[in-house]
Enzyme design. Sequence first.
Site, PDB file in Angstrom:
ATOM      1  N   HIS A 136      -0.749   6.142   6.514  1.00 18.81           N
ATOM      2  CA  HIS A 136      -0.169   6.008   5.184  1.00 18.81           C
ATOM      3  C   HIS A 136       0.163   7.404   4.650  1.00 18.81           C
ATOM      4  O   HIS A 136      -0.499   8.374   5.011  1.00 18.81           O
ATOM      5  CB  HIS A 136      -1.146   5.336   4.214  1.00 18.81           C
ATOM      6  CG  HIS A 136      -1.262   3.863   4.377  1.00 18.81           C
ATOM      7  ND1 HIS A 136      -2.050   3.288   5.348  1.00 18.81           N
ATOM      8  CD2 HIS A 136      -0.683   2.840   3.697  1.00 18.81           C
ATOM      9  CE1 HIS A 136      -1.957   1.967   5.252  1.00 18.81           C
ATOM     10  NE2 HIS A 136      -1.130   1.674   4.264  1.00 18.81           N
ATOM     11  N   SER A 181       0.800  -1.226   0.000  1.00 13.79           N
ATOM     12  CA  SER A 181       0.000   0.000   0.000  1.00 13.79           C
ATOM     13  C   SER A 181       0.830   1.272   0.000  1.00 13.79           C
ATOM     14  O   SER A 181       0.352   2.323  -0.444  1.00 13.79           O
ATOM     15  CB  SER A 181      -0.936   0.004   1.215  1.00 13.79           C
ATOM     16  OG  SER A 181      -0.202  -0.150   2.422  1.00 13.79           O
TER      17      SER A 181
END
Length: 271
Positions: free
Chosen positions: A253, A46
Amino acid sequence: MPTRPSRPSVLVGAVLAPTLALLLALVAPVAPARAAGPSYVALGDSYSSGVGTRSYLDDGTSCQRSTYAYPRLIAAAKGYSLNFQACSGATTGTVTSRQLGALSSTTRYVTISVGGNDAGFADVLTECAQPGWASDCNGAIDRAQAFVSGTLPGRLATLFSSIRSRASAARVVVVGYPRIFMGEDCNAATFFSPSEETRLNQTADQLNARLASAAAARGFGFANPTSRFVGHAVCDDVEWINGLSNPVSESYHPNRAGHRDGYAPLVSPLL
């Protein structure tokens, strides 16, 4: 008064006009087809697919690949032909089984981020985000660190060997993970203590060290984002990493700025 053209002249003109147009089209110079740029394959998890940027390609998968992810930004800037394989949740095993088929002897450039999911880092963060009395954060960190030291190096060696065998002429860059925290927790729904944040950052450093060592053993480059993200962690004035978010999958993230200003300028010169 002007004379009116005779009917035969009109008929001849009607027949010749399309013929002349066709001849002109045939002799007109044709612009050369633009050659495809060098082949670039983006592998990994990711952190490479672009989770955290909140905008994803409708490619029929659940990989959450983003036009704002650093592989897309680099490919556009350099004119590379991108094969975007990176996928949310990828491990060394799923990269091997689902992504390496994109590599070939004609592949010129490869990037990969991997290892965080093998070590269960998302589960560690979930555990540590709870109040201290309800979690075993230190135990979770201990287990992750033991895995990174003991098991992950072998998995990386096998994966990187497979990458080299499939893309023998490619320049390969392994991309590391930033420190997520800056020592304070500003999110009302999480309970990271300063000492827990320090240990979590140390785990990221440990993971990067293993990645760098495995990359060097295969002659790959390594892009370490640690110093570039200093001052841009969760709760910093200018965050390049999301804190707790909705949906929760966006949490912890890199955001669009993290890819644009953090990862892309770091990785691009190595390709």
